[in-house]
Design an enzyme around this catalytic site. Structure first.
Site, PDB file in Angstrom:
ATOM      1  N   ARG A   1      42.080  37.524  41.907  1.00  0.00           N
ATOM      2  CA  ARG A   1      41.163  37.411  40.770  1.00  0.00           C
ATOM      3  C   ARG A   1      41.633  36.324  39.795  1.00  0.00           C
ATOM      4  NH1 ARG A   1      40.089  41.553  35.797  1.00  0.00           N
ATOM      5  NH2 ARG A   1      38.069  40.713  35.137  1.00  0.00           N
TER       6      ARG A   1
ATOM      7  N   HIS B   1      39.344  33.098  38.587  1.00  0.00           N
ATOM      8  CA  HIS B   1      39.064  32.853  37.175  1.00  0.00           C
ATOM      9  C   HIS B   1      39.684  31.541  36.702  1.00  0.00           C
ATOM     10  CE1 HIS B   1      37.426  36.874  35.609  1.00  0.00           C
ATOM     11  NE2 HIS B   1      37.401  36.923  36.932  1.00  0.00           N
TER      12      HIS B   1
ATOM     13  N   ASN C   1      37.018  37.477  30.777  1.00  0.00           N
ATOM     14  CA  ASN C   1      38.315  37.871  31.322  1.00  0.00           C
ATOM     15  C   ASN C   1      38.717  39.257  30.838  1.00  0.00           C
ATOM     16  OD1 ASN C   1      38.750  35.561  32.863  1.00  0.00           O
ATOM     17  ND2 ASN C   1      39.613  34.438  31.131  1.00  0.00           N
TER      18      ASN C   1
ATOM     19  N   HIS D   1      35.687  41.396  46.694  1.00  0.00           N
ATOM     20  CA  HIS D   1      35.603  42.690  46.019  1.00  0.00           C
ATOM     21  C   HIS D   1      35.817  43.857  46.976  1.00  0.00           C
ATOM     22  CE1 HIS D   1      33.241  41.074  42.268  1.00  0.00           C
ATOM     23  NE2 HIS D   1      34.513  40.708  42.310  1.00  0.00           N
TER      24      HIS D   1
END
Length: 340
Positions: free
Chosen positions: A69, A73, A101, A201
């Site tokens: 993740r 990001h 975030n 995911h």
């Protein structure tokens, strides 16, 4: 209410037209990333990162999702330049507190610190935090059962961060399909890349704050309220109360079948209408999801096709670079702070 196909086509055309205007250009003068960038300066970099990740994921499989993740990001803001790793200082506002975030809900920074310390002891001042994070994300996926891909390296660390761009570029948990498509296209990633990368995911957790609207909204409609889905929904509601502010930080797995295994179970979840995040279920249930629905079906049926496309899409993601960092960037000694 049914939506006429011509309206769907028109809205998708409008999204594509807008994106074609605003896609950032990639400078032809940017140095090419290569597999052997550290061949003479830090030949063991891949082994060092892998061994550290092996220990960290073995101690807690959730660490794999944390690192993956972080990489995503990072790359969606200024390119893959390590800007997500920067702490706030008097002179710099980092991205960690950006709303997308989760206001400091991102985890995994200590993992990167630990690996960076090891690299600095072996090859001081050589390996960038941006490269470290990209390599670690690949290893994280492998260590929980996912596919391998080669990681080109040679990125520099930025001296800047951009919380406003983080809020603008990073998809939200309640994003609609057209919004998702636009944000991926902006990064030069296709609809196919978007659906494949969403398969990440299959590991990791989501906070109540990010799935409350989904489970108290259209979850019942998309899942058909069969007995098994009804039981799952009741379980989710016990984790996440309806009242905002109550239990916001409670978490549950985004893939409730094999939460610690990187597989194609995520797509089966969408087929059942049980996607935990609205942005995930939109891939299959949105009225605009003609192409995305086919891809979800494909990856649910063919795990090898998912693994192959995920690998290709992760390389594309990692190749989103920050042109400025090649000119004005550096190799940070501490990933949390710009060098003094």
């Amino acid at each position: 209410m049914a939506v006429h196909p011509s309206l769907i086509t028109l809205q998708c055309f409008i999204v594509l037209a807008c994106i074609s205007i605003f896609i950032p250009s990639v400078s032809a003068s940017d140095p090419a990333l290569t597999l052997d960038y550290y061949k003479s300066t830090c030949p063991n970099v891949f082994d060092i990162v892998r061994k550290e990740m092996e220990c960290l994921v073995l101690s807690d499989p959730r660490n794999a999702a944390f690192v993956l993740r972080l990489h995503f990001h990072d790359c969606f803001v200024q390119g893959c330049d390590g800007s997500i790793l920067l702490d706030d200082t008097i002179d710099l506002q980092g991205e960690k507190k950006a709303s997308t975030n989760g206001l400091n809900s991102l985890k995994g920074f200590r993992i990167i610190d630990k690996i960076k310390n090891k690299l600095e002891s072996e090859c001081p001042g050589i390996v960038s935090c941006a490269d470290l994070l990209t390599i670690a994300a690949r290893d994280a996926v492998i260590l929980v059962g996912g596919p391998y891909w080669d990681v080109p390296v040679g990125r520099k660390d930025s001296k800047t961060a951009n919380p406003d761009l983080a809020n603008q570029n990073i998809p939200t948990a309640n994003e609609g399909l057209l919004g998702l498509i636009s944000k991926f296209l902006y990064q030069g990633l296709s609809v196919t890349d978007m659906v494949a990368l969403s398969g990440a995911h299959t590991i990791g957790m989501a906070r109540c704050e990010n799935f409350r609207a989904r489970i108290y909204g259209d979850f019942g409609a998309t899942s058909g309220m069969n007995p098994l889905s009804d039981s799952y929904l009741s379980e989710l509601k016990s984790v996440c109360p309806a009242i905002s502010g109550s239990g916001d930080n409670n978490v549950t797995a985004m893939d409730n079948v094999t939460p610690d295994l990187f597989d194609n179970s995520f797509y089966h979840t969408l087929l059942r209408g049980e996607g935990l995040l609205n942005s995930d279920q939109e891939l299959y249930s949105s009225v605009f999801g003609i192409e995305t629905r086919k891809l979800v079906d494909k990856y649910a049926t063919d795990p090898a096709a998912f693994f192959s496309q995920f690998s290709d899409s992760m390389v594309k993601l990692g190749n989103i670079t920050n042109s400025d960092s090649f000119v004005n960037g550096e190799v940070r000694k501490n990933c949390r702070f710009v060098n003094t």
